[in-house]
Design a protein around this motif. Structure first.
Motif, PDB file in Angstrom:
ATOM      1  N   LYS A 144      -0.097  -1.438   0.296  1.00  7.47           N
ATOM      2  CA  LYS A 144      -0.102   0.042   0.042  1.00  7.47           C
ATOM      3  C   LYS A 144       0.206   0.905  -0.129  1.00  7.47           C
ATOM      4  O   LYS A 144       0.753   2.012  -0.898  1.00  7.47           O
ATOM      5  CB  LYS A 144      -1.282   0.002   0.967  1.00  7.47           C
ATOM      6  N   ASP A 145       2.207   1.313   0.895  1.00  2.74           N
ATOM      7  CA  ASP A 145       2.366   2.213   1.167  1.00  2.74           C
ATOM      8  C   ASP A 145       3.779   2.186  -0.489  1.00  2.74           C
ATOM      9  O   ASP A 145       4.087   4.123  -0.747  1.00  2.74           O
ATOM     10  CB  ASP A 145       3.449   1.828   2.251  1.00  2.74           C
ATOM     11  N   ASN A 146       3.644   1.765  -0.988  1.00  2.93           N
ATOM     12  CA  ASN A 146       4.489   1.327  -2.116  1.00  2.93           C
ATOM     13  C   ASN A 146       4.131   1.819  -3.617  1.00  2.93           C
ATOM     14  O   ASN A 146       4.795   1.714  -4.639  1.00  2.93           O
ATOM     15  CB  ASN A 146       5.682   0.448  -2.408  1.00  2.93           C
ATOM     16  N   CYS A 147       3.235   1.841  -3.736  1.00  2.00           N
ATOM     17  CA  CYS A 147       1.514   1.862  -4.629  1.00  2.00           C
ATOM     18  C   CYS A 147       1.030   2.795  -5.099  1.00  2.00           C
ATOM     19  O   CYS A 147       0.426   3.108  -3.980  1.00  2.00           O
ATOM     20  CB  CYS A 147       1.184   0.569  -4.749  1.00  2.00           C
ATOM     21  N   TRP A 148       0.985   3.204  -5.911  1.00  2.00           N
ATOM     22  CA  TRP A 148      -0.325   4.070  -6.776  1.00  2.00           C
ATOM     23  C   TRP A 148      -0.943   4.724  -7.409  1.00  2.00           C
ATOM     24  O   TRP A 148      -0.427   3.697  -8.610  1.00  2.00           O
ATOM     25  CB  TRP A 148       0.628   5.723  -6.887  1.00  2.00           C
ATOM     26  N   PRO A 149      -2.136   4.548  -7.952  1.00  2.00           N
ATOM     27  CA  PRO A 149      -2.875   3.900  -9.226  1.00  2.00           C
ATOM     28  C   PRO A 149      -2.378   4.333 -10.081  1.00  2.00           C
ATOM     29  O   PRO A 149      -1.754   5.946 -10.488  1.00  2.00           O
ATOM     30  CB  PRO A 149      -4.099   4.343  -8.622  1.00  2.00           C
ATOM     31  N   ALA A 150      -2.416   4.269 -11.291  1.00  2.00           N
ATOM     32  CA  ALA A 150      -2.012   4.531 -12.318  1.00  2.00           C
ATOM     33  C   ALA A 150      -2.429   3.831 -13.948  1.00  2.00           C
ATOM     34  O   ALA A 150      -3.091   2.975 -13.544  1.00  2.00           O
ATOM     35  CB  ALA A 150      -0.461   4.357 -13.029  1.00  2.00           C
ATOM     36  N   CYS A 151      -2.656   4.703 -14.761  1.00  2.00           N
ATOM     37  CA  CYS A 151      -3.315   4.155 -15.967  1.00  2.00           C
ATOM     38  C   CYS A 151      -2.273   2.839 -16.498  1.00  2.00           C
ATOM     39  O   CYS A 151      -0.943   2.528 -15.994  1.00  2.00           O
ATOM     40  CB  CYS A 151      -3.420   4.422 -17.208  1.00  2.00           C
ATOM     41  N   VAL A 152      -3.303   1.789 -17.083  1.00  2.00           N
ATOM     42  CA  VAL A 152      -1.910   0.285 -17.368  1.00  2.00           C
ATOM     43  C   VAL A 152      -1.218   0.704 -18.622  1.00  2.00           C
ATOM     44  O   VAL A 152      -0.343   0.076 -18.366  1.00  2.00           O
ATOM     45  CB  VAL A 152      -3.450  -0.463 -17.929  1.00  2.00           C
ATOM     46  N   SER A 153      -1.792   1.535 -19.541  1.00  2.00           N
ATOM     47  CA  SER A 153      -1.133   1.707 -20.620  1.00  2.00           C
ATOM     48  C   SER A 153       0.332   3.185 -20.055  1.00  2.00           C
ATOM     49  O   SER A 153       1.818   3.026 -20.591  1.00  2.00           O
ATOM     50  CB  SER A 153      -1.698   2.895 -21.839  1.00  2.00           C
ATOM     51  N   CYS A 154       0.080   3.746 -18.866  1.00  2.00           N
ATOM     52  CA  CYS A 154       1.178   4.830 -18.396  1.00  2.00           C
ATOM     53  C   CYS A 154       2.267   3.333 -17.155  1.00  2.00           C
ATOM     54  O   CYS A 154       3.010   3.672 -17.698  1.00  2.00           O
ATOM     55  CB  CYS A 154       0.933   5.333 -17.619  1.00  2.00           C
ATOM     56  N   ASN A 155       1.481   3.029 -16.688  1.00  2.00           N
ATOM     57  CA  ASN A 155       2.118   1.470 -15.488  1.00  2.00           C
ATOM     58  C   ASN A 155       3.507   1.036 -16.546  1.00  2.00           C
ATOM     59  O   ASN A 155       5.067   1.365 -17.002  1.00  2.00           O
ATOM     60  CB  ASN A 155       1.347   0.449 -15.055  1.00  2.00           C
ATOM     61  N   ILE A 156       3.074   0.468 -17.924  1.00  2.00           N
ATOM     62  CA  ILE A 156       4.082  -0.262 -19.254  1.00  2.00           C
ATOM     63  C   ILE A 156       5.099   0.650 -19.103  1.00  2.00           C
ATOM     64  O   ILE A 156       6.296  -0.075 -18.926  1.00  2.00           O
ATOM     65  CB  ILE A 156       3.553  -0.565 -20.039  1.00  2.00           C
ATOM     66  N   ALA A 157       4.756   2.274 -19.254  1.00  2.00           N
ATOM     67  CA  ALA A 157       5.465   2.831 -19.985  1.00  2.00           C
ATOM     68  C   ALA A 157       6.582   3.288 -19.266  1.00  2.00           C
ATOM     69  O   ALA A 157       7.450   3.703 -19.496  1.00  2.00           O
ATOM     70  CB  ALA A 157       4.997   4.229 -20.950  1.00  2.00           C
ATOM     71  N   HIS A 158       6.394   3.618 -17.913  1.00  2.00           N
ATOM     72  CA  HIS A 158       6.582   4.194 -16.897  1.00  2.00           C
ATOM     73  C   HIS A 158       7.755   3.006 -16.636  1.00  2.00           C
ATOM     74  O   HIS A 158       9.352   3.391 -16.676  1.00  2.00           O
ATOM     75  CB  HIS A 158       5.836   4.138 -15.799  1.00  2.00           C
ATOM     76  N   ALA A 159       7.302   1.796 -15.994  1.00  2.00           N
ATOM     77  CA  ALA A 159       8.191   0.563 -16.510  1.00  2.00           C
ATOM     78  C   ALA A 159       9.767   0.833 -14.841  1.00  2.00           C
ATOM     79  O   ALA A 159       9.990   1.802 -14.306  1.00  2.00           O
ATOM     80  CB  ALA A 159       8.776  -0.041 -17.224  1.00  2.00           C
TER      81      ALA A 159
END
Length: 439
Positions: A144-159
Motif C-alpha cells: 500500500k505504501d509503495n504503490c500509486w494508482p496509474a493507467c495500465v498503459s502509463c504503468n507499462i511505459a513507466h516501468a
C-alpha cells in the motif's frame, strides 16, 4: 546484377528510404507507407495534410478522453487476479511478499480508483482506461505504501525507465491517439481475432446491392453485433456463424461468396472421385486433414471472422447469422491516403509512358499491406542451448521444437507467452479482406 539494385536504391531514395537499411522490399515499402503517414507534406507535394509531430510539445497535455466512457468500478474477480499477479511478479523478482496488497483490500482500492486519477498522466479511470498499481520504488514489492494508482498503459511505459523518457513515450502515445494515427495492437485477444481473419487467395469481384425493403439483417439471435451491422457506421471485425438459405443457392452456386480456409478430410465424397483416384495413384497420404482455401455457402458450422465490409456484403446476399462469439470496433482513419494516392499516380504515369515500373509501383502497394500481416516475431523464439538446457526446455509447456546444431548444441524453439505485434495488422486485415470484392 548491380544495375537493378541501383535502380531499386534510386527509386526508394525519392521517398527518403535507405534500401540498405532493410532486408526486403516489403520492409522498404512498409517504411515508405509510414513515412508518408507521419510526414505527408514531405512525401506528397500535393498533400494538404499537416506533418505530424511537427507541433509536438512534451509539456502539452494531449489527453483526449471519451466523454461517453463509463467510470471504472473495480470488480472482486478483477482485483483478485491483479493481487495474484502482483504477488507472482514480486516472488519471481525475489522481493518480500508478506505485506503485499491482498483481496482483503478490495474496498479500499475500489474507492481509490473511483475517486482518484492516474498518478502519471492525471487521467480518470474508465472502462476504456483500466487502473493498475505503479510501484514508486522498484526495489520494493506491491504494498500500500509503495504503490500509486496509474493507467495500465502509463504503468507499462513507466516501468524502470527514466521519468523523462517515460513521459515522452506516454505523451507520444496520447498524441497518436488524439490525431488518430495508425498504431499496433496491444490486446492479445484482438490480435488473435485478426490473425483468424487473414485469408490469402485470388480476389473475386462482387457488386453489392442494397435494395430498399429487402436488404436487412437476418439473425436468429439478436446480439450486440446486430447494432453494429444495422447502423453501418462503425468499422469492426466480428466472429460469427451463419449460412445462406437454400432459396439463394441458385444465385450463389456459380461463385460462393465466403472465401475462407477450412480443414477438409481427404475422402472421396469430399474431394471428388477424380482427385481421390489421382491421390491414390501417386501414393499420397490420405489420412490426415488438409487446410484449404474454399468458397462456401455457410461457415461450415464453425466460427469465422469477417470485417464489417465483407459481412455487409454477405448479409446483402442473404446470409443468416446464427451466433457470434466476438466483436471488436476500430476507429476510421485516412492516414495512408497520401501513400496510396502517390503510388497510384506514379503507376498511372508509368503506364502512360510505357515503363515497366508500373508493376513495381503496384508491388509496392501490395507488399506494404502484406507486410502488415506478417508479424513473424510472434510465432516463436529460438534459443541456442547446451544438452542440459535443452532437456529442461523440452519439458516446458511452450516448447515447439528442437533441432541439433552440433554434438552438444541445440536450437530450441519456444512459443512466447504473450503476443508481440510490431505492425498495424488491422490495416492489412481490412485491406486484404476488402480485396475479395468491389463495392
Amino acid at each position: 546484377m548491380v544495375k537493378p539494385l541501383m535502380n531499386l536504391i534510386d527509386t526508394f531514395e525519392q521517398f527518403n528510404i535507405d534500401v540498405l537499411h532493410y532486408i526486403s522490399i516489403a520492409s522498404c515499402t512498409y517504411a515508405t507507407k509510414h513515412y508518408s503517414t507521419y510526414f505527408p507534406s514531405k512525401f506528397n507535394l500535393e498533400s494538404d495534410k499537416q506533418q505530424y509531430y511537427e507541433d509536438f510539445d512534451i509539456n502539452v497535455d494531449y489527453s483526449n478522453p471519451n466523454p461517453n466512457a463509463k467510470l471504472f468500478i473495480l470488480a472482486t474477480g478483477y482485483w483478485k487476479n491483479k493481487c495474484y499477479h502482483y504477488k507472482q511478479q514480486d516472488y519471481k523478482a525475489g522481493r518480500e511478499t508478506e505485506k503485499n496488497v491482498t483481496a482483503d483490500d478490495y474496498d479500499y482500492y475500489k474507492s481509490l480508483f473511483e475517486t482518484s486519477v492516474c498518478s502519471i498522466c492525471n487521467a480518470k479511470f474508465t472502462y476504456d482506461n483500466h487502473p493498475s498499481l505503479d510501484r514508486q520504488d522498484n526495489e520494493h514489492p506491491h504494498t500500500k505504501d509503495n504503490c500509486w494508482p496509474a493507467c495500465v498503459s502509463c504503468n507499462i511505459a513507466h516501468a524502470n525507465r527514466d521519468p523523462k523518457i517515460a513521459s515522452l513515450h506516454i505523451k507520444m502515445r496520447k498524441y497518436a491517439i488524439k490525431h488518430n494515427l495508425p498504431m499496433t495492437i496491444s490486446d492479445e485477444r484482438i490480435y488473435k481475432l485478426l490473425r483468424e481473419c487473414i485469408t490469402g487467395g485470388l480476389a473475386a469481384v462482387f457488386h453489392r446491392e442494397n435494395i430498399a425493403g429487402r436488404s436487412k439483417f437476418n439473425s436468429e439471435k439478436p446480439y450486440v453485433v446486430k447494432n453494429c451491422i444495422d447502423q453501418r457506421k462503425d468499422i469492426f471485425v466480428a466472429k460469427i456463424k451463419g449460412y445462406f438459405p437454400k432459396s439463394e443457392y441458385n444465385n450463389l452456386l456459380p461463385l460462393p461468396p465466403i472465401f475462407r480456409n477450412i480443414e477438409i478430410e481427404n475422402r472421396e465424397m469430399v474431394i471428388g472421385e477424380y482427385m481421390y483416384s489421382q491421390a491414390q495413384r501417386h501414393s499420397l497420404p490420405m489420412t490426415k486433414k488438409d487446410r484449404k482455401l474454399a468458397t462456401l455457402l455457410d461457415t461450415n458450422n464453425q466460427f469465422m471472422v469477417f470485417n464489417n465490409y465483407y459481412l455487409w456484403l454477405l448479409i446483402d446476399l442473404g446470409l443468416i447469422i446464427t451466433d457470434y462469439k466476438a466483436i471488436t470496433v476500430f476507429d476510421k482513419n485516412t492516414a495512408y491516403e497520401p501513400f496510396v494516392r502517390t503510388m497510384m499516380n506514379l503507376r498511372i504515369q508509368s503506364i502512360l509512358a510505357g515503363s515497366s515500373k508500373e508493376k513495381f509501383y503496384k508491388l509496392i502497394i501490395n507488399s506494404s499491406y502484406g507486410y502488415d500481416t506478417l508479424n513473424t516475431e510472434k510465432f516463436g523464439k529460438i534459443k541456442m542451448l547446451y544438452k542440459a538446457g535443452t532437456f529442461i526446455a523440452q519439458h516446458h509447456p511452450n516448447h515447439m521444437g528442437t533441432r541439433r546444431i552440433s554434438a552438444n548444441t541445440f536450437a530450441v524453439q519456444i512459443k512466447p507467452k504473450t503476443a508481440n505485434c510490431f505492425t498495424s495488422i488491422q490495416s492489412g486485415v481490412f485491406t486484404l479482406d476488402n480485396a475479395k470484392y468491389c463495392r
